[in-house]
Design an enzyme around this catalytic site. Structure first.
Site, PDB file in Angstrom:
ATOM      1  N   LYS A  65       0.870  -1.188   0.104  1.00  0.00           N
ATOM      2  CA  LYS A  65       0.118   0.114   0.042  1.00  0.00           C
ATOM      3  C   LYS A  65       0.953   1.368  -0.027  1.00  0.00           C
ATOM      4  CE  LYS A  65      -3.832  -2.575   2.282  1.00  0.00           C
ATOM      5  NZ  LYS A  65      -4.365  -3.110   3.480  1.00  0.00           N
ATOM      6  N   GLN A  68      -4.386  -1.463   9.648  1.00  0.00           N
ATOM      7  CA  GLN A  68      -4.389  -3.080   8.930  1.00  0.00           C
ATOM      8  C   GLN A  68      -4.980  -4.153   9.967  1.00  0.00           C
ATOM      9  OE1 GLN A  68      -3.298  -3.575   6.080  1.00  0.00           O
ATOM     10  NE2 GLN A  68      -3.830  -5.883   6.081  1.00  0.00           N
ATOM     11  N   ASP A  79     -10.884   3.043   4.685  1.00  0.00           N
ATOM     12  CA  ASP A  79     -11.211   1.667   4.254  1.00  0.00           C
ATOM     13  C   ASP A  79     -12.818   1.556   4.311  1.00  0.00           C
ATOM     14  OD1 ASP A  79      -9.285  -0.107   3.522  1.00  0.00           O
ATOM     15  OD2 ASP A  79      -8.952  -0.556   5.664  1.00  0.00           O
TER      16      ASP A  79
END
Ligand code: NAP
Length: 282
Positions: A49, A93, A116
């Site tokens: 990422k 994460q 997200d």
């Protein structure tokens, strides 16, 4: 004739557009990624990422914590990032270690920096079909791929296998908002073939290799395979999806391969979301 959907080509096109747009900006979009512990797969994901973000001219940092980090330390860091005007997008994460309350961590992220789209505020926007801040990365990437290949969604029968908060559940809401008739299957569903045999589009996100077989599908179906399963083969480990690709592709009009289908689109959506949040904050 079956057409294989190519997620890499679309990803590269979208990322090139983002890069060109970002190059014109004095202040660059910025993504902060928090990782807890040493899980090798998670480390690979966060490094990818960051690498992609830097490649397209964004700013990005990885903030690492030990496996035994206290919840309040994480909350403190997120609070700091929430208040840092140089940070546009925050990603934690997952999964987090068991002693950390994941829900509490996600809910502590400012919804306007929730790249997200896991915060209940943002999820709620999607479920109520009102102006969403951003859309979750994998569902967004899937819909973008379907659009690229001119797949009609309105009025179609869509079966999604898997109801996680990351993929199936928000995707069901997003496709409902686009006027599809959606059936959401899961591990307690009885006789999934009953639903898939009538489906125009089957999207599998269960994480089980070989779950979707040709005899479960009608001719001309569109198959989107989200699954990422590492299986042992005589030639070593191999990454495969949920669909039995060789047999399913004989029936499908369009199918995503694994790798090279949905996966590239997920990271692409992450970059798009970072940019969208940046724009919202200007
Ligand atoms: P998850 O949280 O484990 O959810 C899996 C879902 O599949 C659950 O809803 C589960 O049902 C359902 N399921 C499990 N076994 C089933 C069966 N035999 N029949 C029908 N449904 C079944 O997984 P996830 O995070 O959504 O990920 C799913 C897969 O997609 C994984 O392989 C993951 O690696 C992959 N993935 C890929 C991308 C990408 O970018 N390509 C992104 C995200 C995830 P219950 O709810 O009843 O347990």
């Amino acid at each position: 004739m079956t057409q294989i959907i190519n997620g890499k080509i679309l990803r590269d096109k979208i990322l090139a557009e983002l890069k060109a747009e970002a190059s014109l900006l004095e202040v660059k979009p910025s993504l902060s990624v928090i990782i807890v512990g040493n899980d090798p797969a998670s480390k690979i994901y966060v490094n990818t990422k960051k690498k992609k973000a830097l490649e397209i001219g964004f700013k990005s940092e990885i903030i690492e914590f030990d496996e035994d980090v206290q919840e309040r330390t994480l909350l403190g860091k997120i609070d700091e990032l929430n208040n840092d005007k140089n940070v546009n997008a925050i990603l934690v994460q997952l999964p987090l270690p068991a002693h950390i309350n994941t829900k509490k961590i996600i809910e502590s992220i400012n919804p306007l920096k929730d790249v997200d789209c896991f915060h209940p505020y943002n999820a709620g926007k999607i479920f109520t079909n009102s102006d969403a801040v951003v859309y979750p990365c994998t569902p967004k990437g899937i819909i973008r791929l379907l659009r690229e290949y001119n797949v009609e969604i309105a009025g179609k029968n869509v079966v999604i296998i898997g109801r996680s908060n990351i993929v199936g559940r928000p995707l069901a809401a997003m496709l409902t908002n686009l006027d599809a008739t959606v059936t959401l299957c899961h591990s307690k569903s009885q006789n999934i073939s009953y639903y898939t045999q009538n489906a125009d589009i089957v999207i599998s996100a269960a994480g089980i290799a070989g779950l979707v077989k040709a005899d479960m599908l009608k001719d001309g179906v569109i198959v989107v395979d989200v699954g990422m399963n590492r299986i042992e083969t005589p030639d070593g480990k191999k990454l495969v999806g949920d669909a039995d690709f060789e047999s399913v592709k004989e029936k499908a009009a369009l199918i995503t391969p694994v790798p090279g289908g949905v996966g590239p689109m997920t990271i692409c959506s992450l970059m798009e979301n970072t940019f969208e949040l940046y724009k919202l904050q200007q």
